[in-house]
Design a protein around this motif. Structure first.
Motif, mmCIF file in Angstrom:
data_model
loop_
_atom_site.group_PDB
_atom_site.id
_atom_site.type_symbol
_atom_site.label_atom_id
_atom_site.label_comp_id
_atom_site.label_asym_id
_atom_site.label_seq_id
_atom_site.Cartn_x
_atom_site.Cartn_y
_atom_site.Cartn_z
ATOM 1 N N THR A 240 1.696 7.016 -6.703
ATOM 2 C CA THR A 240 0.740 8.089 -6.976
ATOM 3 C C THR A 240 1.374 9.445 -6.701
ATOM 4 O O THR A 240 1.247 10.376 -7.491
ATOM 5 N N ARG B 272 -15.483 11.417 -8.486
ATOM 6 C CA ARG B 272 -15.294 10.378 -9.500
ATOM 7 C C ARG B 272 -14.486 9.221 -8.925
ATOM 8 O O ARG B 272 -14.836 8.051 -9.116
ATOM 9 N N ALA B 273 -13.442 9.538 -8.185
ATOM 10 C CA ALA B 273 -12.599 8.486 -7.602
ATOM 11 C C ALA B 273 -13.379 7.658 -6.576
ATOM 12 O O ALA B 273 -13.235 6.423 -6.541
ATOM 13 N N VAL B 274 -14.206 8.303 -5.775
ATOM 14 C CA VAL B 274 -14.994 7.591 -4.775
ATOM 15 C C VAL B 274 -16.022 6.698 -5.462
ATOM 16 O O VAL B 274 -16.244 5.553 -5.051
ATOM 17 N N GLN B 275 -16.670 7.178 -6.525
ATOM 18 C CA GLN B 275 -17.659 6.380 -7.237
ATOM 19 C C GLN B 275 -17.025 5.158 -7.920
ATOM 20 O O GLN B 275 -17.657 4.118 -8.026
ATOM 21 N N ASN B 276 -15.784 5.290 -8.339
ATOM 22 C CA ASN B 276 -15.118 4.204 -9.073
ATOM 23 C C ASN B 276 -14.434 3.189 -8.176
ATOM 24 O O ASN B 276 -13.770 2.281 -8.674
ATOM 25 N N ARG B 277 -14.563 3.316 -6.889
ATOM 26 C CA ARG B 277 -13.932 2.354 -5.965
ATOM 27 C C ARG B 277 -14.524 1.001 -6.108
ATOM 28 O O ARG B 277 -15.596 0.713 -6.322
ATOM 29 N N SER C 58 0.832 -1.210 0.000
ATOM 30 C CA SER C 58 0.000 0.000 0.000
ATOM 31 C C SER C 58 0.862 1.253 0.000
ATOM 32 O O SER C 58 0.562 2.220 -0.705
ATOM 33 N N GLU D 133 2.159 1.793 -3.475
ATOM 34 C CA GLU D 133 1.143 2.368 -4.368
ATOM 35 C C GLU D 133 0.988 3.863 -4.105
ATOM 36 O O GLU D 133 0.867 4.661 -5.036
#
Length: 132
Positions: A71, A127-132, A64, A67
């Motif tokens: 980022t 968008r990032a939260v929805q794509n989890r 983790s 990663e």
């Protein structure tokens, strides 16, 4: 291919010469060996105490962190963080905003630009939260 080692007598002579050349450094080295040995013993105890689940959890944590580092290493992420952190520093240094500052910010477009930037961050976050 085996490594060639000098004869034991030659090693002994080299060691004696090194000690004679700098006895203080050798004394410090010997004193530090105790500390190194104690650290090795602590590491061995810690390793022996770790069970398979602890090792797996440590590996997941390391993954983790890797990663996250990937980022953070992105040029876009680094530039955005520098922009936001720089703006926070500027805002802190300038103190509170009064109505004249607000009016000047609206007229110059700084406030609208800041609002657009903040909205882009919020949109991307959503968008990032929805794509989890």
């Amino acid at each position: 291919m085996s490594e060639q080692h000098p004869p034991t007598d030659e090693l002994t002579e080299e060691l004696i010469a090194a000690i004679e050349a700098n006895p203080e450094a050798f004394t410090t080295f010997v004193r530090n060996l105790d500390t190194v040995n104690e650290l090795v013993e602590v590491a061995e105890l810690g390793t022996a105490a770790m069970d398979d689940e602890m090792v797996a959890e440590l590996a997941r944590t390391g993954s983790s962190l890797g990663e996250l580092a990937d980022t953070a290493a992105s040029d876009d992420t680094r530039d955005a963080l520098q922009t936001v952190l720089g703006a926070l520093g500027d805002a802190n240094a300038s103190g509170p905003v009064d109505r004249h500052d607000l009016w000047d910010g609206i007229r110059s477009g700084e406030i609208l630009t800041g609002i657009r930037y903040a909205l882009a961050i919020v949109q991307s976050l959503g968008r990032a939260v929805q794509n989890r």
